[in-house]
Design an enzyme around this catalytic site. Structure first.
Site, PDB file in Angstrom:
ATOM      1  CG  HIS A  85      -0.388  -0.024   2.535  1.00 40.81           C
ATOM      2  ND1 HIS A  85       0.029   1.115   3.174  1.00 40.81           N
ATOM      3  CD2 HIS A  85      -0.155  -1.045   3.405  1.00 40.81           C
ATOM      4  CE1 HIS A  85       0.488   0.803   4.381  1.00 40.81           C
ATOM      5  NE2 HIS A  85       0.402  -0.497   4.539  1.00 40.81           N
ATOM      6  CG  ASP A  87      -2.863   4.070   2.726  1.00 43.92           C
ATOM      7  OD1 ASP A  87      -2.329   3.025   2.278  1.00 43.92           O
ATOM      8  OD2 ASP A  87      -3.852   4.038   3.489  1.00 43.92           O
ATOM      9  CG  ASP A 117       2.488   0.108   8.041  1.00 40.43           C
ATOM     10  OD1 ASP A 117       2.136  -0.580   7.061  1.00 40.43           O
ATOM     11  OD2 ASP A 117       1.697   0.480   8.930  1.00 40.43           O
ATOM     12  CD  GLU A 151      -3.140  -1.721   5.130  1.00 43.01           C
ATOM     13  OE1 GLU A 151      -3.234  -2.761   5.810  1.00 43.01           O
ATOM     14  OE2 GLU A 151      -2.637  -0.667   5.600  1.00 43.01           O
ATOM     15  CD  GLU A 152      -1.727   2.084   7.517  1.00 43.56           C
ATOM     16  OE1 GLU A 152      -2.511   1.697   8.410  1.00 43.56           O
ATOM     17  OE2 GLU A 152      -0.557   1.688   7.436  1.00 43.56           O
TER      18      GLU A 152
END
Length: 438
Positions: A85, A87, A117, A151-152
């Protein structure tokens, strides 16, 4: 095989790309407040430079995803999805040693939000693909690359949108790899453990609403919404969830017990976890369902009892534990508090005896010969949940060889997120080796 290993340019590019992606602020504050398009264009440009034909796809303007396919040498083989991802979660610059969106490389470490991340993995993918293009390498099976938005938060603009609206792009994909696996876990006694994720707990984010009788703060009120909510939140926060062992967690405990020469006594798992010492951190959050209160919202003036009070709870369910979770929440909230799912996604399990897991294990062990690979279940969730709608079995595989003094798991959504350059180099080598034969 030296000529088949990642070259110096690939090792330089993974650092450059990690830093470059971090400098693109893709903070996802939820509620649609994010713009991934500049990062998506950054990734697409580098994929195009590797001879690929990336597609940029949006459900909402600015919330951009990138998908590309690499053709394999075996047309009869199933395809593999590799996804990351774009974001990141918010970061307060005042709390950081280095500005979170600087992408600064200092003393052999890349700093910034997304360093673990998961812009590091995005960069690894780009570096490996470009290395293959220079060397004329083709993988055994088709590989679909996906760089996702959102995704977050809910993934509605990202993997959910791709799975629901563009399933044809993932034709033939049976397995997928993404974040949170194959990193070095130091157990404090010199051992290096490399957990590879073969499962995720399900997401069960909840909204609790208590209603009562509004009134003056100085008056007796037996129907106080705040009191009712507080009582329910306390019951939820203090609840002891029963033990539930999934096949993935059982496999993790079995391999860890063997590593430490311990009898895997599943009749007393809490005692078994104690015997595992620091390594228990890899398992302890996934032997039960959980529900942690995280947000409270009530009232508008100190001397006014409100008629409504709201709380939010981060719930997580093990595979097969959804019915128990729902029944327990009904009981804990009681008759005066209603609850609903604010966001809900499935729990996942992946076989640890599958050939793809064996190939991940072999790739890690080749470059970390003293390491011990074990399966584990993630306590949280990833985009693998949405891609599972397409029948894709997900694994967590973002290889990183980390120093003893770096608490990798604490850096997820934490202050001073960072990744060593050497860890990125290790990741490129392992990912390259795995993806060639996966």
């Amino acid at each position: 095989m030296a000529d088949q290993q990642a070259d110096e340019l690939a090792l330089a590019e993974v650092v450059e790309f990690t830093s470059g992606l971090i400098r693109i602020d893709t903070t996802n504050r939820g509620g649609g407040d994010c713009r991934e398009r500049p990062a998506a264009e950054y990734a697409a440009e580098r994929l195009a430079g590797a001879g690929l034909d990336p597609l940029l796809l949006e459900r909402t303007p600015g919330r951009t995803n990138v998908v590309a396919r690499i053709e394999g040498t075996d047309p009869s083989a199933d395809a593999l999805l590799v996804h990351g991802h774009l974001d990141v979660v918010p970061a307060e610059a005042a709390d950081w040693t280095v500005h979170p969106f600087s992408g600064e490389v200092r003393d052999g470490v890349v700093w910034g939000r997304g360093a673990v991340d998961m812009k590091n993995m995005d960069a690894m993918i780009l570096a490996v693909v470009r290395f293959w293009a220079r060397q004329g390498v083709r993988p055994r099976r088709d590989i679909v690359l996906a760089f996702t938005a959102d995704e977050e938060a809910s993934a509605e603009d990202g993997s959910g949108f791709l799975a629901d609206r563009h399933p044809e792009l993932f034709e033939g994909c049976t397995e997928g790899v993404s974040e949170s696996g194959a990193f070095t876990f130091h157990d404090g006694s010199g051992r290096e453990i490399y957990p590879i994720a073969a499962g995720e707990r399900g997401t069960a984010w909840l909204k609790l609403t208590a209603r009562g009788r509004a009134g003056h703060g100085s008056k007796v009120n037996r129907e106080n919404a705040v009191t009712r909510l507080a009582a329910a939140v306390t019951r939820i926060g203090e609840h002891e969830w029963p033990l539930r062992l999934t096949p993935t967690v059982r496999a993790a405990l079995t391999e860890l017990a063997a590593l430490y020469g311990i009898d895997p006594d599943f009749t007393d798992v809490d005692r078994l976890l104690e015997k595992l010492g620091p390594a228990a951190k890899l398992v302890e959050s996934t032997v039960r369902n959980s529900a942690n209160p995280t947000m409270l919202d009530a009232g508008y003036k100190l001397n006014v009892i409100p008629g409504e009070a709201v709380a939010h709870v981060d719930g997580r369910c093990l595979p097969g534990g959804e019915a128990e979770f729902t029944a327990t929440l009904d009981e804990l909230t009681g008759p005066d508090v209603d609850w609903e799912f604010a966001h809900r996604e499935v729990a996942l399990q992946a076989p640890v005896d599958a050939p793809v897991f064996a190939r991940m294990r072999a790739a890690v062990e080749e470059f970390a010969p003293g390491g011990h690979v074990v399966p584990y279940c993630m306590s949280g969730g990833t985009d693998a949940k949405q891609f599972s709608r397409l029948g894709i079995t997900g694994y967590g595989f973002t290889p990183l060889k980390l120093p003893v003094d770096l608490d990798y798991q604490a850096l997820f959504h934490g202050v001073d997120e960072r990744v060593p350059v050497a860890a990125l180099h290790f990741g490129v080598r392992v990912l390259d080796r795995f993806l060639r034969t996966a």
